[in-house]
Design an enzyme around this catalytic site. Structure first.
Site, short mmCIF file in Angstrom:
data_model
loop_
_atom_site.label_atom_id
_atom_site.label_comp_id
_atom_site.label_asym_id
_atom_site.label_seq_id
_atom_site.Cartn_x
_atom_site.Cartn_y
_atom_site.Cartn_z
N ALA A 1 -10.84 -0.38 2.23
CA ALA A 1 -11.05 -1.49 1.29
C ALA A 1 -12.42 -1.43 0.64
O ALA A 1 -12.80 -2.36 -0.08
CB ALA A 1 -10.89 -2.82 2.02
N ASP B 1 11.32 2.66 6.04
CA ASP B 1 11.06 1.22 6.17
C ASP B 1 12.42 0.55 6.10
O ASP B 1 12.96 0.37 5.01
CB ASP B 1 10.15 0.74 5.04
CG ASP B 1 9.67 -0.69 5.28
OD1 ASP B 1 10.44 -1.46 5.89
OD2 ASP B 1 8.56 -1.03 4.86
N VAL C 1 0.83 -1.20 0.00
CA VAL C 1 0.00 0.00 0.00
C VAL C 1 0.87 1.26 0.00
O VAL C 1 0.61 2.21 -0.76
CB VAL C 1 -0.96 0.00 1.21
CG1 VAL C 1 -1.78 1.30 1.24
CG2 VAL C 1 -1.89 -1.20 1.16
N ARG D 1 -3.55 1.23 10.65
CA ARG D 1 -4.14 0.70 11.88
C ARG D 1 -4.27 1.83 12.90
O ARG D 1 -3.35 2.63 13.07
CB ARG D 1 -3.27 -0.42 12.46
CG ARG D 1 -3.24 -1.69 11.63
CD ARG D 1 -4.56 -2.43 11.70
NE ARG D 1 -4.53 -3.70 10.99
CZ ARG D 1 -4.90 -3.87 9.72
NH1 ARG D 1 -5.29 -2.81 9.01
NH2 ARG D 1 -4.87 -5.07 9.16
N HIS E 1 -13.50 3.59 8.32
CA HIS E 1 -12.71 2.43 7.88
C HIS E 1 -13.14 1.99 6.48
O HIS E 1 -13.58 0.85 6.25
CB HIS E 1 -12.85 1.27 8.86
CG HIS E 1 -11.66 0.34 8.83
ND1 HIS E 1 -11.18 -0.32 9.93
CD2 HIS E 1 -10.84 -0.04 7.81
CE1 HIS E 1 -10.15 -1.07 9.61
NE2 HIS E 1 -9.92 -0.91 8.32
N GLU F 1 -13.02 0.80 17.26
CA GLU F 1 -13.96 1.09 16.18
C GLU F 1 -15.32 0.46 16.46
O GLU F 1 -15.39 -0.72 16.81
CB GLU F 1 -13.40 0.58 14.84
CG GLU F 1 -12.13 1.30 14.43
CD GLU F 1 -11.59 0.86 13.07
OE1 GLU F 1 -12.16 -0.09 12.48
OE2 GLU F 1 -10.62 1.46 12.59
N VAL G 1 -4.44 5.36 7.06
CA VAL G 1 -5.36 4.34 6.55
C VAL G 1 -4.82 2.95 6.90
O VAL G 1 -5.18 1.96 6.27
CB VAL G 1 -5.57 4.47 5.02
CG1 VAL G 1 -6.28 5.75 4.68
CG2 VAL G 1 -4.25 4.35 4.27
#
EC number: 1.1.1.95
Length: 602
Positions: free
Chosen positions: A341, A229, A210, A290, A338, A319, A288
């Protein structure tokens, strides 16, 4: 003693973890390697992964779909099995129906706990989670009852990236606030002046699937993109014009921050008061990924102080969040429920991906998206259990010794044993080393099924060498050595003479021990956590360090010193039951004779 070596290379994988914190790491996950005491009701483990014939004597298995699944996925299932689509079942209804089913497909709204597996009476062979997260499935119970769990981790990638970009742009131009204002009968053009994206610096925190897609799209909008990263391949980042930087540099230079990291113990509340203070004033944040990666109370404080100018959030720690949440109600925060997706295309993609995984598993195929281990004979597990624990902990130790800016690409594992090569199956050990290296900085569940696949996805190349020893083959192994090549180390003494991070261990009386760090011999049990100190070898060092730990109520369970020669350099390895505070570790580092130290959490 003579020795002969045989080596093999597995092209296996490294690209997606996040910030490696020496003060924390992911705790082990339930898996088939744990050996609970066997009761009369516990199914016996088998070497066959899945072998399915319908329990009612018909030629087709039965698949229960407990939550809405895209039509394309349902059609695929119907071509293979009898499909029962029963939505909105109570737990009692699910437990009643499950004994008639060979597979179960759920989303996030159905809890698949131990009682489901018990109620299946051994018939349930596969649980498919239509999505990424598997928090609602009891993995330990699934493994215990011989049930494979698979998920659908890739189909949501583009949808999540597009939603991240949508939030980025709408936040920058105050779209949500302006929309609400106009609908309230206002026309306040001056109040909702935004900022341009062109020329701004976007820090992508987590350069996996992502994060990479977000970076591509942000480049198309004229943004300068940097990423953090430590395990992302530099060549993949450079290929799309992205610069890999350290965690602190990303925070200090970004105008916008987009979060794409997994939620692990290392990343839990990684954006907090301390990290917000390091950011450029006026930064804008998109999440977007966690909800738990942000300390939500700290974010409110940063917004009120003007450190963070705006935030756009699709995920939350809990949530749905409370209606009166100060974060949700903040005027500078844009929120969505959320939706990462939630596109028609992604939903169909997830449906097809999970349907293919479930059908493949019922056909007896090894699923690359399996999130729990396949069945291994209890006899093999019993013999290898302490070595399996040793393998994972050596991997976990080695990766924590890597400096944050280094990417792990090459891993060499050496086994010394008196057993013949064909009498020692190292697949499980290799999988657990991979698990130890990848899991502390990833949300991937690594096991015997997916270890090589997961490593390959992350650009990791793992080679194995077996050294045959003279002697009795009573024990399966004498030592395991893990070496990480072409990396920088946060503890220079962990480097071997050829420059690799090197740790070695063995099993003594059934307990895993660390026996070598770099070129230094040590002897410490791999329990709790470890402090490694390089020091000048002189009297009183053990007492000095022990006193500091004792004053902080940190219990020492083991201590070992390895040295080059008397009065020269030495490595002190200290096993502790508790995590020392930063102040305690600072005191240890301030001892004049200590040249370097590191705290490693097992």
């Amino acid at each position: 003693m003579s020795a002969a070596a045989a080596s093999s290379t597995i092209s296996v994988a490294a690209a997606n973890p996040l910030k490696t914190l020496s003060l924390s790491s992911r705790s082990p996950l339930p898996s088939a390697i744990s050996l609970p005491s066997r009761s009369l009701n516990t199914p016996r483990r088998r070497l066959i992964l899945v072998s399915c014939t319908a329990g009612d004597g018909s030629s087709k298995p039965t698949i229960l779909v407990a939550e809405k699944l895209g039509e394309a996925g349902v059609k695929l299932l119907e071509g293979f099995a009898n499909v029962d689509c029963s939505y909105n079942m109570t737990p009692e209804e699910l437990n009643t129906k499950i004994s008639l089913c060979d597979a179960l497909i759920v989303r996030s709204g159905t809890k698949v706990g131990r009682e489901v597996f018990e109620s299946s009476r051994g018939r349930l062979k596969v649980v498919g989670r239509a999505g990424v997260g598997i928090d609602n499935v009891d993995l330990s119970a699934a493994t215990e009852f011989g049930c494979l769990v698979v998920n659908a981790p890739t189909a949501n990638t583009i949808a999540a990236a597009e939603h991240g970009i949508a939030l980025l742009a709408s936040m920058a131009r105050n779209v949500a606030q302006a929309d609400a204002s106009v609908k309230d009968g206002e026309w306040k053009r001056n109040k909702y002046v935004g900022v341009s994206l062109v020329g701004k610096t976007l820090a992508v925190m987590g350069f996996g699937k992502v994060g990479t897609e977000v970076a591509r799209r942000a480049k198309g909008l004229g943004m300068r993109v940097i990423a953090h990263d430590p395990y992302a391949p530099a060549d993949r980042a450079h290929a799309i014009g992205v610069e890999l930087v350290s965690f602190d540099e990303a925070l200090a230079t970004a105008d916008f921050i987009s979060l794409h990291m997994p939620l692990t113990p290392a990343t839990n509340k990684i954006l907090n008061d301390e990290t917000f203070a390091k950011m450029k004033k006026g930064v804008r944040i998109v999440n977007v990924a966690r909800g738990g990666v942000i300390d939500e109370d700290a974010l409110v404080r940063a917004l009120d102080a003007g450190i963070v100018s705006q935030a756009a959030l699709d995920v939350f720690t809990k949530e749905p969040p409370a209606i009166d949440s100060p974060l949700v109600q903040h005027e500078n925060v844009t929120v969505t429920p959320h939706l990462g997706a939630s596109t028609m295309e992604a939903q169909e993609g997830v449906a097809i991906e999970i349907a293919e995984a479930v059908v493949g598993a019922l056909n007896g195929e090894l699923a690359a998206t399996a999130v729990n281990a396949p069945m291994v004979s209890a006899e093999v597990l019993t013999e290898l259990k302490p070595y399996v624990i040793l393998a994972e902990k050596l991997g976990r130790l080695a990766v924590q010794l890597v400096a944050g800016g280094s990417g792990v690409k090459n891993v060499k594992v050496s086994y010394t044993s008196a057993r013949a090569t064909d009498d020692l199956d190292t697949r499980l050990l290799r999988a657990m080393i991979t698990k130890g290296i990848i899991e502390p900085i990833s949300d991937v569940y690594v096991n015997l099924v997916n270890a090589d696949f997961t490593a390959k996805q992350r650009g990791l190349r793992l080679s194995e060498e077996r050294v045959l020893l003279d002697g009795s083959p009573e024990n399966p192994l004498e030592t395991i050595t893990v070496q990480l090549g072409n990396v920088e180390s946060k503890f220079a003494s962990s480097l071997s003479e050829s420059g690799e991070v090197k740790v070695e261990g063995r099993v003594k009386d059934g307990i895993p021990h660390l026996t070598k760090v770099g070129s230094f011999e040590v002897d410490v049990t791999l329990e709790g956590s470890i402090i490694l100190c390089r020091q000048v070898d002189q009297p009183g060092m053990i007492g000095t360090v022990g006193s500091i730990l004792g004053e902080s109520n940190v219990n020492v369970n083991f201590m070992s010193v390895g040295r080059i020669a008397p009065r020269k350099q030495a490595i002190m390895a200290i096993g502790v039951d508790d995590q020392p505070s930063k102040e305690t570790l600072k005191k240890i580092g301030e001892i004049p004779a200590i040249e370097e130290f590191v705290f490693l959490k097992l």
